[in-house]
Design a protein around this motif. Structure first.
Motif, PDB file in Angstrom:
ATOM      1  N   ALA B  33     -13.394 -42.286  27.268  1.00  0.00           N
ATOM      2  CA  ALA B  33     -14.501 -41.726  26.492  1.00  0.00           C
ATOM      3  C   ALA B  33     -15.864 -42.006  27.127  1.00  0.00           C
ATOM      4  O   ALA B  33     -16.697 -41.107  27.259  1.00  0.00           O
ATOM      5  N   VAL B  34     -16.078 -43.245  27.549  1.00  0.00           N
ATOM      6  CA  VAL B  34     -17.395 -43.631  28.065  1.00  0.00           C
ATOM      7  C   VAL B  34     -17.717 -42.875  29.359  1.00  0.00           C
ATOM      8  O   VAL B  34     -18.833 -42.383  29.541  1.00  0.00           O
ATOM      9  N   VAL B  37     -18.375 -39.117  28.455  1.00  0.00           N
ATOM     10  CA  VAL B  37     -19.703 -38.927  27.867  1.00  0.00           C
ATOM     11  C   VAL B  37     -20.790 -39.090  28.933  1.00  0.00           C
ATOM     12  O   VAL B  37     -21.757 -38.331  28.984  1.00  0.00           O
ATOM     13  N   HIS B  38     -20.579 -40.045  29.818  1.00  0.00           N
ATOM     14  CA  HIS B  38     -21.565 -40.274  30.872  1.00  0.00           C
ATOM     15  C   HIS B  38     -21.646 -39.069  31.809  1.00  0.00           C
ATOM     16  O   HIS B  38     -22.738 -38.595  32.138  1.00  0.00           O
ATOM     17  N   THR B  48     -28.290 -32.769  25.285  1.00  0.00           N
ATOM     18  CA  THR B  48     -29.621 -33.326  25.049  1.00  0.00           C
ATOM     19  C   THR B  48     -29.572 -34.846  24.971  1.00  0.00           C
ATOM     20  O   THR B  48     -30.416 -35.518  25.523  1.00  0.00           O
ATOM     21  N   SER B  49     -28.581 -35.399  24.288  1.00  0.00           N
ATOM     22  CA  SER B  49     -28.425 -36.850  24.281  1.00  0.00           C
ATOM     23  C   SER B  49     -26.943 -37.187  24.224  1.00  0.00           C
ATOM     24  O   SER B  49     -26.168 -36.511  23.545  1.00  0.00           O
ATOM     25  N   GLU B  50     -26.559 -38.217  24.967  1.00  0.00           N
ATOM     26  CA  GLU B  50     -25.138 -38.563  25.078  1.00  0.00           C
ATOM     27  C   GLU B  50     -24.510 -38.868  23.721  1.00  0.00           C
ATOM     28  O   GLU B  50     -23.343 -38.582  23.491  1.00  0.00           O
ATOM     29  N   GLY B  51     -25.291 -39.466  22.839  1.00  0.00           N
ATOM     30  CA  GLY B  51     -24.747 -39.885  21.550  1.00  0.00           C
ATOM     31  C   GLY B  51     -24.189 -38.734  20.740  1.00  0.00           C
ATOM     32  O   GLY B  51     -23.217 -38.896  19.995  1.00  0.00           O
ATOM     33  N   THR B  52     -24.781 -37.542  20.892  1.00  0.00           N
ATOM     34  CA  THR B  52     -24.320 -36.402  20.094  1.00  0.00           C
ATOM     35  C   THR B  52     -22.932 -35.929  20.531  1.00  0.00           C
ATOM     36  O   THR B  52     -22.308 -35.127  19.840  1.00  0.00           O
ATOM     37  N   TYR B  54     -20.303 -37.826  20.768  1.00  0.00           N
ATOM     38  CA  TYR B  54     -19.242 -38.519  20.021  1.00  0.00           C
ATOM     39  C   TYR B  54     -18.824 -37.778  18.756  1.00  0.00           C
ATOM     40  O   TYR B  54     -17.622 -37.627  18.505  1.00  0.00           O
ATOM     41  N   PRO B  55     -19.787 -37.303  17.948  1.00  0.00           N
ATOM     42  CA  PRO B  55     -19.347 -36.486  16.801  1.00  0.00           C
ATOM     43  C   PRO B  55     -18.559 -35.254  17.240  1.00  0.00           C
ATOM     44  O   PRO B  55     -17.601 -34.854  16.577  1.00  0.00           O
ATOM     45  N   LEU B  57     -16.611 -35.018  19.954  1.00  0.00           N
ATOM     46  CA  LEU B  57     -15.263 -35.469  20.313  1.00  0.00           C
ATOM     47  C   LEU B  57     -14.421 -35.730  19.062  1.00  0.00           C
ATOM     48  O   LEU B  57     -13.244 -35.380  19.010  1.00  0.00           O
ATOM     49  N   SER B  58     -15.039 -36.340  18.053  1.00  0.00           N
ATOM     50  CA  SER B  58     -14.311 -36.618  16.808  1.00  0.00           C
ATOM     51  C   SER B  58     -13.849 -35.325  16.160  1.00  0.00           C
ATOM     52  O   SER B  58     -12.740 -35.233  15.641  1.00  0.00           O
TER      53      SER B  58
END
Lengths: 157, 114
Positions: B33-34, B37-38, B48-52, B54-55, B57-58
């Motif tokens: 995953a990491v 995402v990277h 726009t941002s890596e954090g988005t 994760y939702p 992927l879920s």
């Protein structure tokens, strides 16, 4: 106790970031909130426990993850299924919708009963409203007409 | 269409295409995953941002388009890996076909108009 000796670099920043995501994620269903927090913590733990990790590299990783509010918003925004695609956007108002509303509101002063009925026909032809909304409009507009009709029948018979 | 409308339709377009880019990235091998995402985060035109991610992927997992597996790592906690499923492959293939004709049509019109 000296935490900096044992904790990986950036631990305080990670905890603070996860706390901010947690606060922003209150609007999410509990299972999605927990999953999101787990994923982000796993991501940052992987950065902070890598051999060449520094405080700066952890802060940069947090920065790349982005604003907690934006992450949570993206979780809420996404359409429920890629198979069905994004929810179809509603068509905006055109002349048909304006005529429909004008006739529904003022049609009775031009030609009673026929005016609002023409408005209803326009409303049903339009794609700007849902079927449910059209039924509500129909019931609201035809209610008085039916009432008048019922009174009329009551007087005649 | 104002600048805001333009930005939001670009966001929608990006979001729509992005999930298939994710599927494409896990189509040949499972990905940590990491790392996933990277790598995606490097493509600024898409993310726009890596954090988005994760939702996203879920959601793909909830919809059965990808599966996750936990694997022990030499150092640190177990790692979450993502892999495409059969229905993910079907969705990706269908999108790839649609996308080609979509892209060609938009390209042709935009080239004409500018």
């Amino acid at each position: 106790m000296d935490m900096t000796q044992t904790d990986p670099p950036g631990t305080t920043a990670i905890n603070s970031y996860i706390g901010r995501v947690d606060a922003a994620a209150r609007s999410l269903p509990p299972d999605r909130r927990i999953e999101l927090l787990d994923q982000l913590r796993e991501h940052l733990d992987a950065v902070s426990t890598s051999p060449d990790a520094t405080e700066a590299s952890v802060l940069a990783a947090i920065d790349r993850l982005g604003d907690p509010a934006e992450i949570v918003a993206s979780d809420l925004d996404v359409p429920s299924s890629p198979a069905s695609g994004a929810a179809p956007s509603r068509p905006g108002w055109g002349p048909l919708e304006i005529i429909a509303v004008a006739l529904l509101v003022g049609g009775t002063f031009i030609i009673p009963i026929v005016g609002p009925l023409a408005g209803l026909v326009c409303a049903w032809l339009s794609s700007a409203w849902t079927r449910r909304e059209k039924w509500i409009a129909t019931l609201l507009c035809s209610g008085p007409i039916l009432l008048v009709f019922a009174l009329f029948l009551g007087i005649v018979f | 269409m104002g600048v805001d409308g333009q930005r939001s339709s670009l966001t929608q377009l990006r979001r729509g295409a992005l999930e298939y880019c994710v599927l494409a990235l896990v189509a040949h091998e499972e990905r940590y995953a990491v790392d996933l995402v990277h790598d995606l985060g490097e493509i600024q035109a898409l993310v726009t941002s890596e954090g988005t991610l994760y939702p996203l992927l879920s959601r793909l997992r909830r919809e059965g388009l990808v599966t996750t597996t936990w694997r022990e790592s030499d150092a640190g906690p177990p790692r979450r890996y993502y892999r495409i499923t059969e229905s993910g492959r079907v969705a990706l293939r269908a999108f790839a076909e649609e996308w080609t004709s979509f892209r060609d049509a938009v390209d042709a019109l935009i080239t004409e108009g500018t």
